[in-house]
Design a protein around this motif. Structure first.
Motif, PDB file in Angstrom:
ATOM      1  N   ALA A  87       0.821  -1.208   0.000  1.00 30.57           N
ATOM      2  CA  ALA A  87       0.000   0.000   0.000  1.00 30.57           C
ATOM      3  C   ALA A  87       0.858   1.263   0.000  1.00 30.57           C
ATOM      4  O   ALA A  87       0.551   2.237  -0.699  1.00 30.57           O
ATOM      5  CB  ALA A  87      -0.938  -0.011   1.202  1.00 30.57           C
ATOM      6  N   THR A 106      -1.375   3.569  -2.219  1.00 30.69           N
ATOM      7  CA  THR A 106      -2.799   3.213  -2.090  1.00 30.69           C
ATOM      8  C   THR A 106      -3.185   3.012  -0.625  1.00 30.69           C
ATOM      9  O   THR A 106      -4.039   2.183  -0.320  1.00 30.69           O
ATOM     10  CB  THR A 106      -3.112   1.933  -2.892  1.00 30.69           C
ATOM     11  N   PRO A 132      -5.166   3.316   2.659  1.00 32.09           N
ATOM     12  CA  PRO A 132      -6.615   3.525   2.749  1.00 32.09           C
ATOM     13  C   PRO A 132      -7.029   4.770   3.515  1.00 32.09           C
ATOM     14  O   PRO A 132      -8.220   5.092   3.570  1.00 32.09           O
ATOM     15  CB  PRO A 132      -7.097   2.261   3.475  1.00 32.09           C
ATOM     16  N   ALA A 133      -6.082   5.462   4.133  1.00 34.71           N
ATOM     17  CA  ALA A 133      -6.412   6.658   4.909  1.00 34.71           C
ATOM     18  C   ALA A 133      -5.205   7.579   4.938  1.00 34.71           C
ATOM     19  O   ALA A 133      -4.073   7.169   4.650  1.00 34.71           O
ATOM     20  CB  ALA A 133      -6.823   6.278   6.322  1.00 34.71           C
ATOM     21  N   GLN A 186      -1.848   5.446  10.798  1.00 34.96           N
ATOM     22  CA  GLN A 186      -2.703   4.269  10.645  1.00 34.96           C
ATOM     23  C   GLN A 186      -1.978   3.022  11.136  1.00 34.96           C
ATOM     24  O   GLN A 186      -0.766   2.897  10.988  1.00 34.96           O
ATOM     25  CB  GLN A 186      -3.164   4.109   9.213  1.00 34.96           C
ATOM     26  N   TRP A 222      -2.099  -1.141  10.968  1.00 29.39           N
ATOM     27  CA  TRP A 222      -2.600  -2.323  10.285  1.00 29.39           C
ATOM     28  C   TRP A 222      -2.576  -3.502  11.251  1.00 29.39           C
ATOM     29  O   TRP A 222      -1.541  -3.780  11.872  1.00 29.39           O
ATOM     30  CB  TRP A 222      -1.751  -2.617   9.056  1.00 29.39           C
ATOM     31  N   THR A 233      -6.004   5.709  12.688  1.00 28.00           N
ATOM     32  CA  THR A 233      -6.953   4.938  11.892  1.00 28.00           C
ATOM     33  C   THR A 233      -6.564   3.472  11.964  1.00 28.00           C
ATOM     34  O   THR A 233      -5.402   3.117  11.743  1.00 28.00           O
ATOM     35  CB  THR A 233      -6.948   5.412  10.431  1.00 28.00           C
ATOM     36  N   VAL A 253      -6.684  -0.232  10.443  1.00 27.80           N
ATOM     37  CA  VAL A 253      -6.906  -1.001   9.220  1.00 27.80           C
ATOM     38  C   VAL A 253      -6.862  -2.465   9.644  1.00 27.80           C
ATOM     39  O   VAL A 253      -5.792  -3.035   9.853  1.00 27.80           O
ATOM     40  CB  VAL A 253      -5.830  -0.675   8.164  1.00 27.80           C
ATOM     41  N   TYR A 292      -9.934  -5.954   4.358  1.00 26.64           N
ATOM     42  CA  TYR A 292      -9.636  -4.990   5.431  1.00 26.64           C
ATOM     43  C   TYR A 292     -10.830  -4.074   5.691  1.00 26.64           C
ATOM     44  O   TYR A 292     -11.509  -3.631   4.767  1.00 26.64           O
ATOM     45  CB  TYR A 292      -8.417  -4.158   5.054  1.00 26.64           C
ATOM     46  N   ARG A 293     -11.035  -3.801   6.980  1.00 26.27           N
ATOM     47  CA  ARG A 293     -12.007  -2.814   7.403  1.00 26.27           C
ATOM     48  C   ARG A 293     -11.258  -1.610   7.940  1.00 26.27           C
ATOM     49  O   ARG A 293     -10.318  -1.748   8.720  1.00 26.27           O
ATOM     50  CB  ARG A 293     -12.901  -3.395   8.499  1.00 26.27           C
ATOM     51  N   VAL A 294     -11.658  -0.412   7.536  1.00 19.68           N
ATOM     52  CA  VAL A 294     -10.983   0.806   7.952  1.00 19.68           C
ATOM     53  C   VAL A 294     -11.839   1.508   9.004  1.00 19.68           C
ATOM     54  O   VAL A 294     -12.974   1.917   8.717  1.00 19.68           O
ATOM     55  CB  VAL A 294     -10.721   1.734   6.758  1.00 19.68           C
TER      56      VAL A 294
END
Length: 384
Positions: free
Chosen positions: A339, A344, A346-347, A351, A353, A368, A370, A377-379
């Motif tokens: 990512a 890419t 997600p936020a 963050q 993960w 955030t 992830v 994945y849910r953010v």
């Protein structure tokens, strides 16, 4: 006063050390405490060699300024190597030596130099047999006044308010108790003894209802000053080139996921200057000349040291994930790397993960999440 308000801690504290290791999916996880984050070049070399000989060739930095090795094949041999370089000075007290200190103290800024406090607190902890009973989760903080480690909300701490006045910090908050600098370590160790007496099955001071009030009362202290509001936790520690007033230079560098490969550790050792591991999973090289600092940046930045405070790698953390953790649903670090490299994420901003809902290793503050699920994945944005 002794009523407990958080979920029951019915199981023993299993926080790993060098002697009490954690058995992960990829083998034993062994952790070495570094009071104040200080580590000498010789000690770092011993860790690098052990990581190659007994583990996977990497040293992981933790959010408490400690270090750990994963997939250790012979924990006893690792512990012996730590003892040989004085990284394991007490077999009985090794897990309670969780002492955070302002990483730049005594070199740049601050009201006081807390490095002497680190040595005195560590010696005092190890000299008291009763304090070996403290859980491995208990955290001590020694802050020179800038608020960096006090913001990490330890159990018991000292925070310089002025060069001549110290706040006793309990459960991560100021309670108006003021001390002279020379009395701080004695008060901190006394508070640790009170915590041992009142904790019951709890691991942390904030889990005990009116715990800070009990500590203050039992120590015979009282609030004598207006309570000060403490800073919010920083997302990263110092990064980059830092000029010292004495003419030297400190270089502060981040690492991807806080992982220091053994080969990179070898190069840090070769610089032969004092090293500090920070609770932001970064490393500081102190007391460099300008020429040395320029050479370090030129050679070690391509090898993985991050000197750019705007690097996206400083915004991304991750749990161990697969294959190291049996509970993880995926290799979260590999996914996070992709990512970052493909831009890419997600936020925006900080963050973390995580391979499951436990979200191990999550940093403090607005982050955030992830989180890996069976459907991807849910953010989860930071709570408002």
């Amino acid at each position: 006063m002794s009523e407990l308000t958080s979920p029951d801690r019915s199981r023993p504290d299993a926080c790993p050390g060098a002697l009490q290791v954690h058995q992960a999916a990829d083998g034993a996880l062994s952790r070495a405490r570094l009071p104040g984050g200080a580590i000498s070049p010789a000690q770092l070399q011993a860790l690098a060699d052990a990581s190659r000989d007994l583990a996977g060739g990497e040293i992981e930095l933790t959010s408490r300024g400690n270090v750990q090795l994963r997939a250790v094949t012979d924990p006893a041999a690792f512990a012996a190597r730590l003892a040989a370089v004085r990284l394991l000075p007490s077999a009985t007290h090794e897990r309670v030596r969780n002492i955070l200190a302002t990483p730049l103290s005594g070199r740049v800024g601050g009201f006081v130099d807390v490095r002497g406090w680190v040595a005195d607190v560590d010696a005092g902890l190890c000299a008291d047999p009763d304090l070996a009973d403290l859980p491995g989760r208990v955290l001590f903080t020694l802050d020179d006044g800038r608020g960096d480690v006090t913001a990490l909300r330890g159990d018991i701490g000292l925070h310089a308010v002025t060069p001549t006045e110290i706040a006793l910090v309990l459960a991560g908050a100021d309670h108006g108790v003021r001390l002279r600098p020379d009395d701080g370590v004695t008060a901190l160790l006394g508070a640790a003894r009170v915590l041992r007496e009142i904790r019951g099955s709890r691991w942390r001071l904030h889990e005990i209802e009116d715990g800070p009030a009990a500590v203050v009362q039992r120590l015979g202290l009282s609030a004598t000053a207006e309570v000060i509001e403490l800073a919010a936790p920083a997302t990263t520690g110092p990064i980059g080139w830092i000029d010292q007033p004495d003419g030297g230079v400190t270089l502060a560098a981040g690492l991807r996921f806080g992982v220091l490969p053994a080969r990179l550790a070898d190069f840090l050792v070769a610089v032969d200057r004092p090293i500090t591991v920070t609770p932001w999973r970064s490393v500081l090289l102190h007391d460099l000349t300008e020429d040395m600092a320029e050479q370090v940046v030129r050679v070690l930045a391509p090898m993985g040291l991050i000197f750019d405070a705007d690097s996206p790698w400083l915004q991304v953390s991750a749990c161990a994930g697969q294959p190291g953790c049996a509970k993880s649903l995926t290799d979260v670090r590999a996914d996070a790397v992709r990512a970052v490299e493909t831009e890419t994420l997600p936020a925006e901003g900080r963050q973390h993960w995580a391979g499951c809902e436990r979200r191990c290793g999550r940093p403090r503050g607005a982050v955030t999440d992830v989180v890996a699920t069976d459907d991807g994945y849910r953010v989860d944005p930071p709570a408002r």
